[in-house]
Motif scaffolding. Structure first.
Motif, short mmCIF file in Angstrom:
data_model
loop_
_atom_site.label_atom_id
_atom_site.label_comp_id
_atom_site.label_asym_id
_atom_site.label_seq_id
_atom_site.Cartn_x
_atom_site.Cartn_y
_atom_site.Cartn_z
N UNK A 1 28.99 38.81 54.60
CA UNK A 1 27.55 38.89 54.33
C UNK A 1 27.19 38.94 52.85
N UNK A 2 28.17 39.17 51.97
CA UNK A 2 27.91 39.21 50.53
C UNK A 2 28.85 38.23 49.83
N UNK A 3 28.42 37.71 48.67
CA UNK A 3 29.32 36.82 47.92
C UNK A 3 30.57 37.57 47.47
N UNK A 4 31.68 36.86 47.40
CA UNK A 4 32.94 37.42 46.91
C UNK A 4 33.73 36.32 46.23
N UNK A 5 34.73 36.72 45.46
CA UNK A 5 35.55 35.76 44.73
C UNK A 5 37.02 36.05 44.96
N UNK A 6 37.76 35.05 45.42
CA UNK A 6 39.21 35.19 45.48
C UNK A 6 39.71 35.00 44.05
N UNK A 7 40.56 35.92 43.59
CA UNK A 7 41.02 35.91 42.21
C UNK A 7 42.46 35.44 42.05
N UNK A 8 43.34 35.90 42.95
CA UNK A 8 44.75 35.55 42.80
C UNK A 8 45.49 35.82 44.09
N UNK A 9 46.64 35.19 44.22
CA UNK A 9 47.49 35.38 45.39
C UNK A 9 48.84 35.92 44.98
N UNK A 10 49.39 36.82 45.78
CA UNK A 10 50.72 37.38 45.53
C UNK A 10 51.78 36.60 46.31
N UNK A 11 53.03 36.72 45.90
CA UNK A 11 54.10 35.99 46.58
C UNK A 11 54.31 36.46 48.01
N UNK A 12 53.81 37.66 48.35
CA UNK A 12 53.95 38.14 49.73
C UNK A 12 52.77 37.72 50.62
N UNK A 13 51.86 36.93 50.07
CA UNK A 13 50.74 36.42 50.87
C UNK A 13 49.44 37.19 50.72
N UNK A 14 49.47 38.36 50.11
CA UNK A 14 48.23 39.10 49.90
C UNK A 14 47.39 38.40 48.84
N UNK A 15 46.06 38.58 48.92
CA UNK A 15 45.17 38.01 47.91
C UNK A 15 44.28 39.10 47.33
N UNK A 16 43.89 38.91 46.09
CA UNK A 16 42.96 39.80 45.41
C UNK A 16 41.58 39.19 45.50
N UNK A 17 40.62 39.93 46.06
CA UNK A 17 39.26 39.45 46.25
C UNK A 17 38.30 40.45 45.63
N UNK A 18 37.31 39.96 44.89
CA UNK A 18 36.26 40.80 44.32
C UNK A 18 34.98 40.56 45.09
N UNK A 19 34.29 41.64 45.42
CA UNK A 19 32.99 41.53 46.07
C UNK A 19 31.91 41.62 45.00
N UNK A 20 30.96 40.71 45.05
CA UNK A 20 29.87 40.70 44.08
C UNK A 20 28.63 41.31 44.68
#
Length: 167
Positions: A128-147
């Motif tokens: 429901x809110x904008x977010x930005x994927x920032x980076x991916x880790x080698x184990x498959x996790x991703x870093x996401x920021x909520x705006x």
């Protein structure tokens, strides 16, 4: 303006200014792409051979298209028409696909899996809110920021002793 480091830690992909234009270089000094608009989210593939990025054709506008620069210099468009609020990009750990986030403060955010050469690009998440994927880790996790798209309007009228919040 923006940069990424290669998986081996030896090279950088950078976005630099050249007059009024922005230039994507990889490695530093080798031009891959040039625009009168702006370039964001350069992301070097896990194999170090390609650079994905978001091309914003109009400077200052957040509408963007995902493109891929191959080692030989060929530019491949991954998305067609530009999406509003295009600000997130990272490679999947296998290097076969990209995760791309786009959206709009009025309609929320979306996360897409983009695979070069495939026409069907699946939607993975809608929020429901904008977010930005920032980076991916080698184990498959991703870093996401909520705006937080909330804006506060405040001001002080003649005779007011303190600022008032009007929103």
């Amino acid at each position: 303006y923006d940069a990424d480091i290669s998986p081996d830690g030896e090279q950088f992909a950078v976005v630099v200014a050249d007059g009024a234009q922005q230039v994507l270089q990889f490695p530093i000094g080798k031009e891959l792409f040039r625009t009168d608009g702006w370039i964001s989210q350069p992301r070097i593939s896990p194999d170090g051979a390609r650079v994905a990025y978001i091309d914003h054709p109009v400077y200052g506008d957040d509408i963007g298209m995902v493109k891929l620069a191959e080692a030989g210099g060929r530019i491949i468009p991954i998305t067609g028409e530009g999406e509003q609020y295009a600000h997130g990009l990272c490679w999947t750990r296998d290097g076969e696909s990209l995760l791309y986030s786009a959206g709009h403060p009025d309609r929320g955010g979306e996360l897409w899996r983009l695979t070069p050469g495939k026409s069907a690009q699946p939607l993975l998440l809608r929020a429901p809110v904008p977010f930005r994927v920032q980076d991916g880790a080698t184990d498959g996790r991703i870093l996401v920021l909520s705006d937080d798209p909330r804006v506060v309007l405040a001001g002080q009228l003649a005779g007011d002793e303190e600022e008032r919040v009007y929103t």
